[in-house]
Design an enzyme around this catalytic site. Structure first.
Site, mmCIF file in Angstrom:
data_model
loop_
_atom_site.group_PDB
_atom_site.id
_atom_site.type_symbol
_atom_site.label_atom_id
_atom_site.label_comp_id
_atom_site.label_asym_id
_atom_site.label_seq_id
_atom_site.Cartn_x
_atom_site.Cartn_y
_atom_site.Cartn_z
ATOM 1 N N LYS A 54 48.030 43.136 45.421
ATOM 2 C CA LYS A 54 47.148 41.710 45.795
ATOM 3 C C LYS A 54 47.606 41.249 44.950
ATOM 4 O O LYS A 54 48.815 41.051 44.129
ATOM 5 C CB LYS A 54 45.832 42.499 44.494
ATOM 6 C CG LYS A 54 44.245 42.883 45.939
ATOM 7 C CD LYS A 54 43.374 43.132 45.598
ATOM 8 C CE LYS A 54 43.070 44.369 46.758
ATOM 9 N NZ LYS A 54 40.884 44.987 46.553
ATOM 10 N N ARG B 72 42.595 53.016 45.308
ATOM 11 C CA ARG B 72 42.782 52.865 47.197
ATOM 12 C C ARG B 72 43.966 52.042 46.801
ATOM 13 O O ARG B 72 44.515 50.899 46.422
ATOM 14 C CB ARG B 72 41.882 51.459 47.314
ATOM 15 C CG ARG B 72 41.681 51.779 49.312
ATOM 16 C CD ARG B 72 40.824 50.564 49.171
ATOM 17 N NE ARG B 72 40.317 50.033 50.651
ATOM 18 C CZ ARG B 72 41.525 49.185 51.370
ATOM 19 N NH1 ARG B 72 41.995 47.859 50.246
ATOM 20 N NH2 ARG B 72 41.162 48.982 52.443
#
Ligand code: HH2
Length: 285
Positions: free
Chosen positions: A211, A245
């Site tokens: 991210k 995840r």
């Protein structure tokens, strides 16, 4: 032991792997590879939720995800539970019909009023994630009083809403929504104080994979963030995360295997010693 949830994005525009697995065959193959690398759950998504992403009509999202879920959940599939990453009841229903066991809803059942009832009726697992605003605008100056306290209060309220809709509490997992309406400081604070969310008494899912906050800290492009992904996931496990995840399943699984032994969370096994030949050699002092 923390579980790794491998990401299977069937989208043209996901922030790190958009377009790579848009073809169903390639996405299915990728799912098999992720399980071989140690994924215990596969999360199939057909709509990008990256900051600024435009919504995708349900029919397209369904067309992208349903065949992939069906193949990965089939008896001759890789043999792990399949999750559908969607906020739309129509897409979730098709995925559940195709064998999905879990609905991963980044709106925590607020996006489509029919998702809660559907999950209650089907008795599936549900992930409730925190997001401030919606993907198109969520990074426009997000403000919190205390990000951890606010996320915790939100998740507590969403657990109540889910239960009120008929979803069994033991089917619910929670996610702080790293990168969803959060500044760099907010993301870091949530990861630093993740343990506080464990008070809610439900398993914690954490999604840091590749991210933007890792890019901000390292200056690395999206496909060059494995180290930051591993570091944030190891620390998340130390702070009580149950499901990670990620895109880079192999690296994270290996790191977490080692971290969990060091943390004393699982027994130590000397793999090297076990792989040595068992024939006895004469010992000369
Ligand atoms: N992050 C993304 C999507 N779904 N679900 C949960 N529970 N937690 C997350 O942190 C999370 C999520 C965004 O990542 P990705 O799927 O890689 O990208 P995109 O939304 O662009 O497809």
């Amino acid at each position: 032991m923390a579980q790794v949830m491998g990401i299977v994005n069937v989208t043209p525009d996901s922030f790190s792997d958009g377009g790579l697995f848009l073809d169903a065959e390639r996405a299915i193959e990728h799912g098999h590879e992720l399980v071989a690398q140690g994924a215990a759950i596969l999360d199939v998504g057909g709509e990008s939720t990256r900051p600024g992403a435009d919504p995708v009509p349900a029919s397209i999202e369904l067309e992208r995800t349903e065949p992939v879920v069906r193949a990965l959940a089939a008896a001759d599939g890789p043999g792990v539970p399949v999750s559908i990453d969607t906020s739309k009841a129509e897409v979730a229903a098709a995925a559940l019909d195709a064998g999905a066991a879990l609905v991963n809803d980044v709106t925590a059942l607020r996006g489509d009023p029919d998702v809660a009832g559907l999950c209650a009726e089907r008795g599936c697992e549900v992930v409730l994630m925190h997001m401030l605003g919606e993907p198109r605008t969520m990074q426009d100056n997000p403000v919190y009083e205390d990000v951890v306290g606010d996320v915790k209060a939100f998740l507590a309220e969403r657990i109540e809403a889910a239960i009120a809709a008929g979803i069994a509490e033991e089917r619910i997992s929670l996610d702080p929504g790293i990168g969803f309406g959060k500044t760099l400081a907010h993301n870091l604070e949530l990861l630093r104080r993740l343990e506080e969310l464990a008070d809610l008494g439900r398993p914690l899912v954490v999604g840091t994979s590749r991210k933007r906050f890792i890019g901000a800290l390292t200056g690395r492009e999206v496909t060059d963030r494995v180290g930051g992904t591993v570091a944030s996931n190891v620390l998340a496990v130390a702070a009580g995360a149950d499901v990670l995840r990620v895109h880079d399943v192999q690296a994270v699984r290996q790191a977490v295997d080692v971290a969990e032994v060091i943390l004393g969370r699982r027994p130590w096994r000397d793999t090297l010693a076990e792989s040595k030949p068992t024939t006895t050699t004469t010992h000369r002092p």
